[in-house]
Design a protein around this motif. Structure first.
Motif, PDB file in Angstrom:
ATOM      1  N   MET A 162      17.560   0.579  -0.601  1.00  0.00           N
ATOM      2  CA  MET A 162      18.230  -0.180  -1.654  1.00  0.00           C
ATOM      3  C   MET A 162      19.513  -0.845  -1.161  1.00  0.00           C
ATOM      4  O   MET A 162      20.013  -1.787  -1.777  1.00  0.00           O
ATOM      5  N   GLY A 163      20.040  -0.351  -0.053  1.00  0.00           N
ATOM      6  CA  GLY A 163      21.243  -0.950   0.508  1.00  0.00           C
ATOM      7  C   GLY A 163      21.028  -2.381   0.965  1.00  0.00           C
ATOM      8  O   GLY A 163      21.983  -3.153   1.094  1.00  0.00           O
ATOM      9  N   TYR A 164      19.772  -2.775   1.186  1.00  0.00           N
ATOM     10  CA  TYR A 164      19.458  -4.137   1.608  1.00  0.00           C
ATOM     11  C   TYR A 164      19.923  -5.157   0.574  1.00  0.00           C
ATOM     12  O   TYR A 164      20.390  -6.242   0.916  1.00  0.00           O
ATOM     13  N   PHE A 165      19.821  -4.802  -0.704  1.00  0.00           N
ATOM     14  CA  PHE A 165      20.126  -5.757  -1.765  1.00  0.00           C
ATOM     15  C   PHE A 165      21.623  -5.856  -2.046  1.00  0.00           C
ATOM     16  O   PHE A 165      22.076  -6.844  -2.624  1.00  0.00           O
ATOM     17  N   GLY A 169       9.703   8.395  -5.542  1.00  0.00           N
ATOM     18  CA  GLY A 169       9.164   8.504  -4.181  1.00  0.00           C
ATOM     19  C   GLY A 169      10.183   8.241  -3.097  1.00  0.00           C
ATOM     20  O   GLY A 169      10.442   9.080  -2.251  1.00  0.00           O
ATOM     21  N   GLY A 170      10.781   7.044  -3.110  1.00  0.00           N
ATOM     22  CA  GLY A 170      11.803   6.744  -2.120  1.00  0.00           C
ATOM     23  C   GLY A 170      11.398   5.753  -1.056  1.00  0.00           C
ATOM     24  O   GLY A 170      12.241   5.281  -0.293  1.00  0.00           O
ATOM     25  N   PHE A 171      10.102   5.401  -0.965  1.00  0.00           N
ATOM     26  CA  PHE A 171       9.711   4.353  -0.023  1.00  0.00           C
ATOM     27  C   PHE A 171      10.337   3.029  -0.440  1.00  0.00           C
ATOM     28  O   PHE A 171      10.497   2.749  -1.632  1.00  0.00           O
ATOM     29  N   SER A 172      10.663   2.212   0.558  1.00  0.00           N
ATOM     30  CA  SER A 172      11.209   0.886   0.287  1.00  0.00           C
ATOM     31  C   SER A 172      10.502  -0.124   1.177  1.00  0.00           C
ATOM     32  O   SER A 172       9.756   0.250   2.085  1.00  0.00           O
ATOM     33  N   THR A 173      10.723  -1.395   0.911  1.00  0.00           N
ATOM     34  CA  THR A 173      10.142  -2.444   1.750  1.00  0.00           C
ATOM     35  C   THR A 173      11.121  -2.891   2.827  1.00  0.00           C
ATOM     36  O   THR A 173      10.870  -3.873   3.521  1.00  0.00           O
ATOM     37  N   TYR A 174      12.232  -2.161   2.963  1.00  0.00           N
ATOM     38  CA  TYR A 174      13.249  -2.490   3.956  1.00  0.00           C
ATOM     39  C   TYR A 174      13.771  -1.214   4.613  1.00  0.00           C
ATOM     40  O   TYR A 174      13.840  -0.160   3.976  1.00  0.00           O
ATOM     41  N   ASP A 175      14.145  -1.316   5.879  1.00  0.00           N
ATOM     42  CA  ASP A 175      14.735  -0.170   6.576  1.00  0.00           C
ATOM     43  C   ASP A 175      16.002   0.313   5.881  1.00  0.00           C
ATOM     44  O   ASP A 175      16.278   1.516   5.845  1.00  0.00           O
ATOM     45  N   TYR A 189       0.826  -1.213   0.000  1.00  0.00           N
ATOM     46  CA  TYR A 189       0.000   0.000   0.000  1.00  0.00           C
ATOM     47  C   TYR A 189       0.860   1.262   0.000  1.00  0.00           C
ATOM     48  O   TYR A 189       0.564   2.220  -0.715  1.00  0.00           O
ATOM     49  N   ARG A 190       1.920   1.265   0.787  1.00  0.00           N
ATOM     50  CA  ARG A 190       2.808   2.438   0.838  1.00  0.00           C
ATOM     51  C   ARG A 190       3.416   2.702  -0.544  1.00  0.00           C
ATOM     52  O   ARG A 190       3.483   3.841  -1.000  1.00  0.00           O
ATOM     53  N   GLN A 191       3.861   1.640  -1.191  1.00  0.00           N
ATOM     54  CA  GLN A 191       4.474   1.807  -2.513  1.00  0.00           C
ATOM     55  C   GLN A 191       3.431   2.227  -3.550  1.00  0.00           C
ATOM     56  O   GLN A 191       3.696   3.074  -4.401  1.00  0.00           O
ATOM     57  N   ILE A 213       8.197  -5.153  -8.026  1.00  0.00           N
ATOM     58  CA  ILE A 213       7.042  -4.301  -8.333  1.00  0.00           C
ATOM     59  C   ILE A 213       6.966  -3.119  -7.371  1.00  0.00           C
ATOM     60  O   ILE A 213       6.754  -1.976  -7.778  1.00  0.00           O
ATOM     61  N   CYS A 214       7.159  -3.397  -6.081  1.00  0.00           N
ATOM     62  CA  CYS A 214       7.080  -2.324  -5.077  1.00  0.00           C
ATOM     63  C   CYS A 214       8.130  -1.244  -5.331  1.00  0.00           C
ATOM     64  O   CYS A 214       7.833  -0.038  -5.271  1.00  0.00           O
ATOM     65  N   HIS A 215       9.357  -1.651  -5.609  1.00  0.00           N
ATOM     66  CA  HIS A 215      10.418  -0.662  -5.819  1.00  0.00           C
ATOM     67  C   HIS A 215      10.274   0.036  -7.179  1.00  0.00           C
ATOM     68  O   HIS A 215      10.697   1.185  -7.323  1.00  0.00           O
ATOM     69  N   ALA A 216       9.690  -0.650  -8.160  1.00  0.00           N
ATOM     70  CA  ALA A 216       9.413   0.022  -9.435  1.00  0.00           C
ATOM     71  C   ALA A 216       8.381   1.125  -9.224  1.00  0.00           C
ATOM     72  O   ALA A 216       8.484   2.215  -9.808  1.00  0.00           O
ATOM     73  N   PHE A 217       7.373   0.854  -8.383  1.00  0.00           N
ATOM     74  CA  PHE A 217       6.375   1.880  -8.063  1.00  0.00           C
ATOM     75  C   PHE A 217       7.045   3.149  -7.545  1.00  0.00           C
ATOM     76  O   PHE A 217       6.770   4.253  -8.004  1.00  0.00           O
ATOM     77  N   SER A 218       7.922   2.992  -6.559  1.00  0.00           N
ATOM     78  CA  SER A 218       8.515   4.178  -5.925  1.00  0.00           C
ATOM     79  C   SER A 218       9.649   4.766  -6.755  1.00  0.00           C
ATOM     80  O   SER A 218       9.976   5.946  -6.607  1.00  0.00           O
ATOM     81  N   THR A 219      10.250   3.973  -7.653  1.00  0.00           N
ATOM     82  CA  THR A 219      11.311   4.509  -8.518  1.00  0.00           C
ATOM     83  C   THR A 219      10.727   5.411  -9.595  1.00  0.00           C
ATOM     84  O   THR A 219      11.183   6.545  -9.779  1.00  0.00           O
TER      85      THR A 219
END
Length: 483
Positions: free
Chosen positions: A230-233, A221-227, A130-132, A211-217
């Protein structure tokens, strides 16, 4: 003022917006995370309220003038931002206050990317999606607003000047009707989102994250599914894909349309704003790389280039994704990157900030004034490409800059009045007014620790930035309500 017609339109918008609560509920069913109930409740509530506003006024069809247009545009963001907070208010985990829920929803819808949440990866998948999705819908709203709606009202970045080039400089819309314009923009926006999500998946993300990161890219936007964002990956390839699509999304969408329609990439090269934008990106990457290399922050040259390129583009386009803690970078780099967000993306893009074209015109005006000091009797014109611009355009840019500076100072002083220190207040104002997201000091990681009063002020800053100052500021003038 056609208030009943406005209420009818807002009722339709809210009823339509209620449909956006369904995909997160479906995601909850797929992943069985138990997070779907708040979205079902929000769907029902929004649909009912929307129909209640629409039905009694359904026969109101008064002609809307510019004043009604301003009010509808502002209410569009305020009302949808408020209804977007409903699922977050209904959540049991995490339990958010009203200020937190409003802050998070407006941050998503305005594509700011500032968050009050921590432990993001442990949230239900429905909430993450939802956030993305909020950012993606907000990004599309920005494009339609900037390209199709604001020019009709005589404000925004799309009608600052008139010239024979594609993009923000045209007097007319790309296609004869707003509906056609919006449709073509949707095609481009959705196509870029599909391409971006496919590239992320091919680079190693699972489909949900892709899909989530494509939405925010694409929405910048800048929201991610991780704290860790993008550094998570920890993937240079994913970082490069993100940079590539951020640059595409920060370019005027009218240019994308013109390039697709004419099947000619030279359209981009003929646009002055595009060339200035790429020049700024290249200069920032080179400067960050040089400083990081000389200070020995990273072990290898490849890693240094990866980090310099990602953070420079992410911050300057106002995305706010992170692969490292840029606030700990040496010397002047953190402040430089915050200041780069004031420029932002091109007019008619999903980027925030003052927009490249305005900053470029301010620069050209500064050069003209210097030349006038040397040759007072000479006549100098400001040209964008090959087209000379009338002085009223430059006056409009100066007016926007003055209003921007005034709003910035007032918001920063209000934040300091809530107890924030100077650096935190300055960077938080810049991050929210420019729709950037991350700041420095107490808001370097998240905004959860600042007071509720500061959150309300920053929510207002997000709306000011997204509506390009004047659209919201005009509502505070007595003339608007007397006209």
């Amino acid at each position: 003022m056609q208030f009943r017609t406005i209420i009818k339109i807002l009722g339709q918008l809210v009823a339509m917006f209620s449909i956006t609560m369904i995909p997160p509920a479906l995601v909850s069913l797929i992943y069985k995370d138990g997070g779907g109930v708040p979205f079902v409740l929000a769907f029902v509530f929004s649909l009912v309220i929307g129909l209640i506003a629409y039905y009694p006024n359904r026969h109101q069809n008064g002609d809307l003038k510019a004043r009604e247009g301003f009010l509808i545009v502002v209410l569009f963001w305020l009302v949808l931002g408020a209804f977007a907070s409903l699922p977050l208010i209904f959540l049991d985990t995490p339990k958010l206050s009203l200020a937190d829920a409003i802050f998070e929803s407006f941050s998503g819808l305005t594509t700011t990317g500032a968050t009050v949440l921590t432990g993001i990866e442990f949230l239900p998948k429905a909430v993450l999606f939802y956030r993305q999705q909020l950012q993606w819908l907000g990004g599309m709203g920005i494009i339609v607003l900037a390209v199709a709606v604001l020019p009709m009202l005589g404000v925004g970045g799309m009608q600052l000047y008139r010239a024979e080039t594609p993009g923000p400089v045209k007097d007319s819309k790309m296609t004869p009707r707003i509906a056609d314009t919006a449709k073509h923009l949707w095609y481009i926006y959705v196509s870029l989102t599909i391409a971006c999500s496919t590239a992320y998946w091919a680079a190693g993300m699972d489909w949900f994250d892709a899909i989530c990161h494509a939405f925010s890219t694409i929405a910048i936007g800048g929201f991610s599914t991780y704290d860790a964002s993008m550094g998570y990956f920890n993937s240079p390839l994913i970082n490069f894909i993100c940079v590539f699509f951020l640059i595409i999304a920060a370019i005027n969408f009218s240019l994308h349309y013109a390039a697709v329609a004419s099947r000619n990439l030279k359209v981009y090269l003929r646009d002055p704003e595009f060339k200035v934008f790429l020049g700024i990106q290249a200069a920032l990457i080179l400067l960050c790389f040089s400083v990081l290399s000389s200070e020995g922050v990273y072990e290898t040259g490849d890693q240094t280039l990866d980090q310099a390129m990602f953070q420079a583009v992410s911050m300057s386009t106002t995305a706010g994704f992170a692969t490292d803690n840029f606030s700990a970078w040496p010397l002047f780099l953190p402040i430089l990157l915050i200041f780069s967000s004031f420029i932002g993306g091109c007019a008619g893009s999903t980027g925030g900030g003052m927009k490249v074209v305005r900053v470029f015109l301010l620069y050209l005006q500064g050069i003209r004034e210097l030349n006038r000091l040397v040759h007072p009797r000479a006549i100098y014109s400001i040209k964008l490409g090959r087209k000379a611009l009338p002085d009223k355009v430059i006056e409009a840019v100066w007016g926007f800059f003055s209003a921007y500076a005034l709003v910035f100072v007032i918001i920063m002083l209000m934040l300091m009045g809530t107890g924030l220190d100077n650096i935190t207040a300055f960077s938080a104002t810049a991050a929210c007014l420019n729709n950037l997201g991350p700041g420095l000091g107490d808001v370097a990681a998240h905004y959860g620790d600042i007071t509720d009063g500061a959150k309300w002020i920053l929510t207002l800053a997000m709306v000011f930035g997204r509506l390009e100052i004047f659209t919201l500021l005009v509502l505070f003038t007595p003339t608007f309500w007397r006209g």
